[in-house]
Design a protein around this motif. Sequence first.
Motif, mmCIF file in Angstrom:
data_model
loop_
_atom_site.group_PDB
_atom_site.id
_atom_site.type_symbol
_atom_site.label_atom_id
_atom_site.label_comp_id
_atom_site.label_asym_id
_atom_site.label_seq_id
_atom_site.Cartn_x
_atom_site.Cartn_y
_atom_site.Cartn_z
ATOM 1 N N SER A 79 0.892 -1.150 0.091
ATOM 2 C CA SER A 79 -0.007 -0.092 -0.058
ATOM 3 C C SER A 79 0.771 1.451 0.261
ATOM 4 O O SER A 79 0.528 2.289 0.560
ATOM 5 N N TRP A 80 1.844 1.110 -0.587
ATOM 6 C CA TRP A 80 2.927 2.218 -0.573
ATOM 7 C C TRP A 80 2.111 3.742 -1.256
ATOM 8 O O TRP A 80 1.791 3.574 -2.287
ATOM 9 N N PRO A 81 1.954 4.633 -0.209
ATOM 10 C CA PRO A 81 1.216 5.739 -0.496
ATOM 11 C C PRO A 81 1.806 6.824 -1.061
ATOM 12 O O PRO A 81 1.145 7.969 -1.673
ATOM 13 N N HIS A 82 3.291 7.033 -1.257
ATOM 14 C CA HIS A 82 3.872 8.388 -1.487
ATOM 15 C C HIS A 82 4.180 8.292 -2.811
ATOM 16 O O HIS A 82 4.628 7.575 -3.644
ATOM 17 N N PRO A 83 3.997 9.487 -3.310
ATOM 18 C CA PRO A 83 4.524 9.800 -4.798
ATOM 19 C C PRO A 83 5.776 9.883 -5.010
ATOM 20 O O PRO A 83 6.702 10.097 -4.043
ATOM 21 N N PRO A 84 6.477 9.954 -6.259
ATOM 22 C CA PRO A 84 7.826 10.196 -6.448
ATOM 23 C C PRO A 84 8.394 11.468 -5.933
ATOM 24 O O PRO A 84 7.890 12.463 -5.944
ATOM 25 N N GLY A 85 9.708 11.336 -5.052
ATOM 26 C CA GLY A 85 10.231 12.553 -4.561
ATOM 27 C C GLY A 85 11.546 12.966 -4.974
ATOM 28 O O GLY A 85 11.566 12.928 -6.315
ATOM 29 N N SER A 86 12.690 12.651 -4.222
ATOM 30 C CA SER A 86 13.771 13.049 -4.672
ATOM 31 C C SER A 86 14.529 11.626 -5.528
ATOM 32 O O SER A 86 14.357 10.890 -5.251
ATOM 33 N N ALA A 87 15.172 12.054 -6.294
ATOM 34 C CA ALA A 87 16.247 11.201 -7.237
ATOM 35 C C ALA A 87 17.297 10.556 -6.250
ATOM 36 O O ALA A 87 17.684 9.359 -6.465
ATOM 37 N N LEU A 88 17.734 11.076 -5.338
ATOM 38 C CA LEU A 88 18.605 10.643 -4.329
ATOM 39 C C LEU A 88 18.087 10.004 -3.017
ATOM 40 O O LEU A 88 17.829 10.746 -2.193
ATOM 41 N N ASN A 89 17.850 8.723 -3.403
ATOM 42 C CA ASN A 89 17.061 7.843 -2.131
ATOM 43 C C ASN A 89 17.699 6.581 -1.812
ATOM 44 O O ASN A 89 18.426 6.077 -2.682
ATOM 45 N N VAL A 90 17.794 6.397 -0.569
ATOM 46 C CA VAL A 90 18.261 4.999 0.067
ATOM 47 C C VAL A 90 16.730 4.129 0.345
ATOM 48 O O VAL A 90 16.016 4.995 1.294
ATOM 49 N N ILE A 91 16.368 3.107 0.092
ATOM 50 C CA ILE A 91 15.336 2.419 0.640
ATOM 51 C C ILE A 91 15.617 1.384 1.366
ATOM 52 O O ILE A 91 16.337 0.251 1.077
ATOM 53 N N ALA A 92 15.219 1.512 2.732
ATOM 54 C CA ALA A 92 15.498 0.374 3.768
ATOM 55 C C ALA A 92 14.550 -0.628 3.685
ATOM 56 O O ALA A 92 13.058 -0.164 3.918
ATOM 57 N N VAL A 93 14.542 -1.816 3.693
ATOM 58 C CA VAL A 93 13.541 -2.887 3.154
ATOM 59 C C VAL A 93 13.515 -4.030 4.582
ATOM 60 O O VAL A 93 14.761 -4.194 4.901
ATOM 61 N N THR A 94 12.540 -4.111 5.237
ATOM 62 C CA THR A 94 12.519 -5.208 6.165
ATOM 63 C C THR A 94 11.383 -6.137 5.556
ATOM 64 O O THR A 94 10.177 -5.833 5.656
#
Length: 415
Positions: free
Chosen positions: A188-203
């Motif tokens: 249910s990822w709710p967020h629109p695209p943001g900055s191109a410089l991102n780190v995605i932490a996944v559990t």
Amino acid sequence: MITVVGIGADGWAGLTPAARAAVESADVIMGSARQLETVPGSSAERVTWPSPLLPALRDLVESRQGRAICVLASGDPMFFGIGTTLVRLFGAERLRVLPHVSSVSLACARLGWAVEGTEVISLVGRPVAALNAVLSPGRRFAVLGSGPESPAVVAALLTGRGYGPSTLTVLSDLGSATESRLDGAAASWPHPPGSALNVIAVTCRPEPLVEPLSRVPGLPDTAYEHDGQLTKREVRAVSLSRLAPQPGQRLWDVGAGAGSLAIEWMRSHPACTAVAVESHAGRAAAIRRNADTLGVPALRIVTARAPEGLAGLPAPDAVFVGGGATVPGVLETCWDALPPGGRLVVNAVTLESEAIVAQWQARCGGELVRLAVQRAAPVGRFTAWRPMMPVTVWSVTKPGPAAPAAGQPDLEETP
């Protein structure tokens, strides 16, 4: 000398005095448009990276030999950065590297994760399918995004693989005044695209009934798309144990069928590579889908018959022949391609292939093992054993030059 300066999202303000001095004294400053904008103006020539960069990189640098070159890199240049590419092209002796704190280190600091225990997957120039190899209940890993859409792409992949309940934390513009954090579940990822410089932490959190896939050889047969040309899991596990994958080594999977040996070889360690050689176009297409699904999209697939399809391939450290042992020239070509210490494993099912394998074993040595596997299956209201076709496995290590006997001189070095 090429000086490589790591620079963070905080730009010039975050550089050490030594890094600032390297930029200020340079005759040529190279980097992305965003990076070049962060450093003060000077008389230095400014070179914005072209796209694609790699084909032009050597000429960009060599055409400016004799001048002080400063290359700007994101974060730590030696961590998924241009520093490693420059070392490969020009050698470590020509580089001076001044690293910045990597985005992964900053992300782990924000989250309280141990850096040494966090696996990192980069999507910069790489397919998202590589994430499939690390999915496991409770697993935590960090993804280096390749643009504003990366969080949504990662969320979609997790959901499609049955890991929709997984939690994502997206940390953007780390270390800058605009640093931000977004949290949510993959499904249910709710967020629109943001900055191109991102780190995605996944559990990782799986849905009920999702069967986790181990990196240990012998995945379930149901993990593969195939038309029956599949090395069954029990035989596959034995064959891979004889192939003995080592980090950084390359496998030839000849007569690859569904590609299971090559895929599980590559899943054993991220640095392992493989080439799957399969003459049937439909099976080669299925290998590509299997490789993506199981997280090894870098698998190279050659749609050709062996031995012709083996010509020009990078040398292997190990070779598996699952089909085609009776084709003239196949075993000869594979054996000749192996370096000393290389391993060859051949699976034989028919009497004809067994006869050829026996001849080779008599000549080259190695071990012959016959596997007879039976699986329990329903028979009416009862259960009985259903035998699979027996498989003869020949495994051999190619010997190196004979060593001189203990206490005896090496005759080649004796005057």
